[in-house]
Design a protein around this motif. Structure first.
Motif, PDB file in Angstrom:
ATOM      1  N   ALA A 341      28.247   0.199  63.423  1.00 33.76           N
ATOM      2  CA  ALA A 341      26.853   0.368  63.834  1.00 33.76           C
ATOM      3  C   ALA A 341      26.589  -0.183  65.230  1.00 33.76           C
ATOM      4  O   ALA A 341      25.515   0.026  65.784  1.00 33.76           O
ATOM      5  CB  ALA A 341      25.925  -0.320  62.819  1.00 33.76           C
ATOM      6  N   PHE A 342      27.582  -0.886  65.817  1.00 32.23           N
ATOM      7  CA  PHE A 342      27.366  -1.447  67.153  1.00 32.23           C
ATOM      8  C   PHE A 342      27.127  -0.338  68.161  1.00 32.23           C
ATOM      9  O   PHE A 342      27.790   0.702  68.145  1.00 32.23           O
ATOM     10  CB  PHE A 342      28.568  -2.269  67.607  1.00 32.23           C
ATOM     11  CG  PHE A 342      28.697  -3.587  66.904  1.00 32.23           C
ATOM     12  CD1 PHE A 342      27.569  -4.287  66.501  1.00 32.23           C
ATOM     13  CD2 PHE A 342      29.940  -4.139  66.650  1.00 32.23           C
ATOM     14  CE1 PHE A 342      27.679  -5.499  65.855  1.00 32.23           C
ATOM     15  CE2 PHE A 342      30.056  -5.355  65.997  1.00 32.23           C
ATOM     16  CZ  PHE A 342      28.928  -6.033  65.596  1.00 32.23           C
ATOM     17  N   SER A 343      26.198  -0.568  69.062  1.00 35.19           N
ATOM     18  CA  SER A 343      25.940   0.399  70.121  1.00 35.19           C
ATOM     19  C   SER A 343      27.078   0.361  71.133  1.00 35.19           C
ATOM     20  O   SER A 343      27.880  -0.573  71.166  1.00 35.19           O
ATOM     21  CB  SER A 343      24.621   0.066  70.818  1.00 35.19           C
ATOM     22  OG  SER A 343      24.756  -1.149  71.533  1.00 35.19           O
ATOM     23  N   ARG A 344      27.115   1.391  71.948  1.00 27.26           N
ATOM     24  CA  ARG A 344      28.105   1.436  73.023  1.00 27.26           C
ATOM     25  C   ARG A 344      28.003   0.185  73.892  1.00 27.26           C
ATOM     26  O   ARG A 344      28.998  -0.421  74.282  1.00 27.26           O
ATOM     27  CB  ARG A 344      27.864   2.710  73.859  1.00 27.26           C
ATOM     28  CG  ARG A 344      28.740   2.837  75.077  1.00 27.26           C
ATOM     29  CD  ARG A 344      30.195   2.955  74.642  1.00 27.26           C
ATOM     30  NE  ARG A 344      31.099   2.766  75.783  1.00 27.26           N
ATOM     31  CZ  ARG A 344      31.714   3.767  76.375  1.00 27.26           C
ATOM     32  NH1 ARG A 344      31.541   4.993  75.950  1.00 27.26           N
ATOM     33  NH2 ARG A 344      32.527   3.542  77.397  1.00 27.26           N
ATOM     34  N   LYS A 345      26.759  -0.220  74.168  1.00 19.82           N
ATOM     35  CA  LYS A 345      26.527  -1.385  75.026  1.00 19.82           C
ATOM     36  C   LYS A 345      27.084  -2.653  74.391  1.00 19.82           C
ATOM     37  O   LYS A 345      27.755  -3.457  75.037  1.00 19.82           O
ATOM     38  CB  LYS A 345      25.019  -1.526  75.281  1.00 19.82           C
ATOM     39  CG  LYS A 345      24.625  -2.662  76.206  1.00 19.82           C
ATOM     40  CD  LYS A 345      23.203  -2.465  76.743  1.00 19.82           C
ATOM     41  CE  LYS A 345      22.721  -3.698  77.490  1.00 19.82           C
ATOM     42  NZ  LYS A 345      21.979  -4.616  76.623  1.00 19.82           N
ATOM     43  N   GLU A 346      26.820  -2.796  73.083  1.00 15.73           N
ATOM     44  CA  GLU A 346      27.334  -3.987  72.391  1.00 15.73           C
ATOM     45  C   GLU A 346      28.856  -3.997  72.401  1.00 15.73           C
ATOM     46  O   GLU A 346      29.485  -5.042  72.586  1.00 15.73           O
ATOM     47  CB  GLU A 346      26.805  -4.019  70.950  1.00 15.73           C
ATOM     48  CG  GLU A 346      25.334  -4.349  70.854  1.00 15.73           C
ATOM     49  CD  GLU A 346      24.754  -4.119  69.466  1.00 15.73           C
ATOM     50  OE1 GLU A 346      24.007  -4.994  69.001  1.00 15.73           O
ATOM     51  OE2 GLU A 346      25.046  -3.079  68.846  1.00 15.73           O
ATOM     52  N   GLN A 347      29.448  -2.815  72.214  1.00 14.20           N
ATOM     53  CA  GLN A 347      30.904  -2.733  72.235  1.00 14.20           C
ATOM     54  C   GLN A 347      31.457  -3.085  73.606  1.00 14.20           C
ATOM     55  O   GLN A 347      32.474  -3.769  73.724  1.00 14.20           O
ATOM     56  CB  GLN A 347      31.356  -1.323  71.850  1.00 14.20           C
ATOM     57  CG  GLN A 347      31.120  -0.985  70.391  1.00 14.20           C
ATOM     58  CD  GLN A 347      31.749   0.360  70.027  1.00 14.20           C
ATOM     59  OE1 GLN A 347      32.789   0.712  70.547  1.00 14.20           O
ATOM     60  NE2 GLN A 347      31.089   1.084  69.141  1.00 14.20           N
TER      61      GLN A 347
END
Length: 599
Positions: A341-347
């Motif tokens: 569920a992590f966003s691209r930004k969080e990744q």
RNA sequence: GGGGUCGUAGUUCAGUUGGUCAGAACGCUGGCCUGUCAAGCCAGAGGCCGCGGGUUCAAGUCCCGUCGACCCCGCCA
């Protein structure tokens, strides 16, 4: 404002200590004006001292000298003495938010002992100003019960430590603050000698060498709450001055050290926090800790571990993995439950974190019902994907993070990720977050190897005993020699470390040879200790616990600064007194020192 | 040594693409108010926009430098 004298007024209680049981008593209190609530007639005053707050009530009365009229002229942080009757509050007026909230003090007398400038920030339970301002006015910040309580806890811990160690037959012995500079380890704070121009004392990084001398002296069991000073760059959990519970024992091995410290921690946590610690603490060897958690101080409050993915991805055809493995590197895997569920930004933030620890990149892929999705997935066959999922024990909705690199980098960078993600996980699991997960890490390598130069240096210090079974490798393959070293870890923080020491000259010489210290070097640097060892050094060992860090964890603070009365900033300045500071030219002349102004 | 975030009333902060942007809340001062506890209501004072330089007709805003605080890497046996 006319100030009053304390004269023969003596307080009967501390403000924060008043409870229902004091109702009916005439009490005399001293403290600071925390807050005033003036209703025109009746007036409320929160009076504060070290123990906390209590509400004082002033009823209206005639005359400018009446307590209520005098109270009207008070300001924040005025120092006052109050006489009155402790009375139970009417039921509807009880304030359960404050410990003293079932009572209040009906004032019959008020003395103003001192006035105060308006403080530069409001003293509230939560900090109301930036930390730099609060450090400049540290004496005001420390009036806040939030911080005062931490100092109180620190005092309690110190008392329990002293009494427990006394009970175990330890003597508290002080060691010098002006010591011989050492080339090893951290940078020394240097103190110039006026009597010996050009020569310097150092402030002690730790009492290490002195406590070993005390063992040679036959002191048998020593401890000290020792101030330690290191001139290195700082962190939230690192101060230039800190306090160690420094311990050394003769005629013992690891088991006695572990048992002693487990008993000590049990006593400290039991007496101060009423927390029951399970002993003995679990143990893990260094190698396993690095492999499983990518850290030598793993936080076991969350159990997610790293997986070696080499077998799963061998000959996968994905160039990054294949080339790394061919070059003798590792492919490590961290599975994060629900991380899909992590966003691209969080990744991307996770990748930045991994890169900070030297990783060249972070491969991320999501586990879906149809296999892996994203990142390297498109280069991986269904079979490899399947093997990865199985190796990680992953389920749909998980995020797999992979690093292919030198093994230590792969482990350490994923370990940092694990730690970061674990902090997030703990937010949703308050019971786990509140638990105390102690752990011994043992069998550290005796030497550290510089990855560039290959040069070996002592991982702990020069006087650590190698493990008996590794002694044969001291000459042939020193990098694989493990030391009789141990760290105590709590919730991801290193609380302390220690070792069994070398007491035999032959082993000592062999170790010094490995790190390239000649007899002449050794003589010059710590000849005094080697000399002492020639006069019947007993087998001995010990450890040092970071008192400040223990308090930080016990008090649930995130900065060491909160546990120290007068801490330094990240640049090692003290804002309350403005040090370090330049000195007068004549002081330098006395020391035969000149400052290089061109720097 | 390196990377990042931040710096605007006493305090915490807002301030858009450079152009009424000198604002809010709290605190402070004065007034009102007899049960509040972050008391309430009314009024008021309060600014070198960290410091220095630059770009521009114009800079709180953009650029460079510098100082300071915080977080991290290196470092910390």
């Amino acid at each position: 404002m006319n100030l009053d004298h304390l004269a023969d007024f003596r307080r009967t209680h501390r403000c924060g200590d008043l409870r229902r049981e004091h109702a009916g008593q005439v009490v005399r209190l001293c403290g600071w004006v925390h807050r005033l609530r003036d209703h025109g007639g009746v007036m409320f005053l929160d009076l504060r001292d070290r123990a906390g707050l209590v509400q004082v009530i002033f009823r209206p009365g005639e005359g400018a000298d009446h307590p209520s009229e005098r109270a009207r002229r008070l300001g924040s942080e005025f120092v006052i003495a109050v006489e009155g009757t402790c009375v139970p509050r009417p039921d509807s007026m009880v304030n359960l938010q404050m410990p003293t909230g079932t009572v209040e003090v009906e004032a019959t007398g008020l003395s103003v002992l001192n006035d105060s400038q308006t403080p530069p920030f409001v003293l509230e339970e939560a900090p109301s100003a930036g930390e730099d301002l609060r450090l400049e006015y540290r004496y005001l910040d420390l009036r806040r019960p939030e911080l005062a309580t931490v100092l109180g806890m620190r005092h309690r811990v110190a008392q329990v430590v002293r009494s427990h160690l006394d009970g175990q037959g330890f003597w508290e012995i002080e060691t010098p603050m002006l010591v011989r500079p050492t080339p090893e380890g951290a940078r020394d704070y240097l103190v110039p000698s006026r009597v010996h121009p050009g020569s310097f004392y150092a402030l002690p990084q730790s009492p290490q060498l002195y406590k070993q001398l005390l063992m040679v002296s036959g002191m048998d069991r020593y401890y000290q709450l020792a101030r330690c000073l290191r001139d290195e760059d700082l962190r939230a959990d690192r101060q230039p001055e800190h306090t160690q519970i420094d311990i050394e024992m003769s005629f013992i091995g690891e088991e006695e050290v572990f048992a002693l410290i487990e008993g000590l921690m049990r006593e400290v946590f039991g007496r101060v926090l009423s927390a029951e610690l399970a002993v003995p603490f679990p143990r893990m060897v260094y190698r396993e800790s690095m492999d499983r958690y990518g850290s030598d101080k793993p936080d076991l409050r969350f159990d997610f571990a790293l997986t070696d993915a080499a077998d799963a991805v061998r000959d996968s055809g994905f160039k990054v993995f294949d080339e790394t493995l061919a070059a003798g590197g590792s492919v490590m895997l961290l599975r994060w439950p629900g991380g899909a569920a992590f966003s691209r930004k969080e990744q991307d933030e996770l990748e930045d974190l991994a890169k900070r620890y030297g990783a060249k990149g972070l491969a991320r892929t999501k586990v879906t019902s149809a296999g892996l999705d994203g990142g390297p997935a498109k280069f991986l066959s269904a079979a490899v994907q399947q093997r990865l999922v199985e190796a990680a024990g992953a389920a749909e909705g998980d995020l797999l993070c992979l690093v292919a690199d030198r093994r230590d980098i792969a482990c350490r960078s994923l370990g940092a990720l694990r730690s970061r993600l674990g902090q997030e996980w703990l937010k949703g699991h308050p019971d786990a977050a509140k638990s105390w997960r102690f752990l011994w890490i043992t069998e550290f390598p005796l030497f550290e190897q510089d990855p560039q130069t290959g040069v070996l240096s002592p991982a702990h210090h020069l006087f650590t005993m190698p493990m008996e079974e590794d002694l044969p490798f001291l000459a042939s393959d020193p990098a694989r020699v493990r030391g009789r070293l141990y760290d105590l870890v709590l919730n991801g923080s290193e609380l302390g470390s220690g070792s069994i020491r070398i007491h035999r000259r032959d082993i000592q010489e062999a170790v010094m040879q490995v790190v390239g210290i000649t007899g002449e070097d050794a003589e010059r640097r710590f000849g005094f200790l080697l000399k002492a060892f020639q006069y019947g050094a007993p087998p001995h060992g010990g450890l040092a616990l970071g008192l400040d860090r223990i308090i930080m964890l016990m008090a649930g603070r995130s900065s060491l600064r909160d546990t120290i009365a007068f801490p330094k900033t990240t640049s090692a300045s003290s804002l309350v007194d403005g040090c370090p500071a330049p000195v007068a030219a004549e002081d330098l002349r006395d020391l035969k020192l000149r400052v290089d102004a061109g720097m």
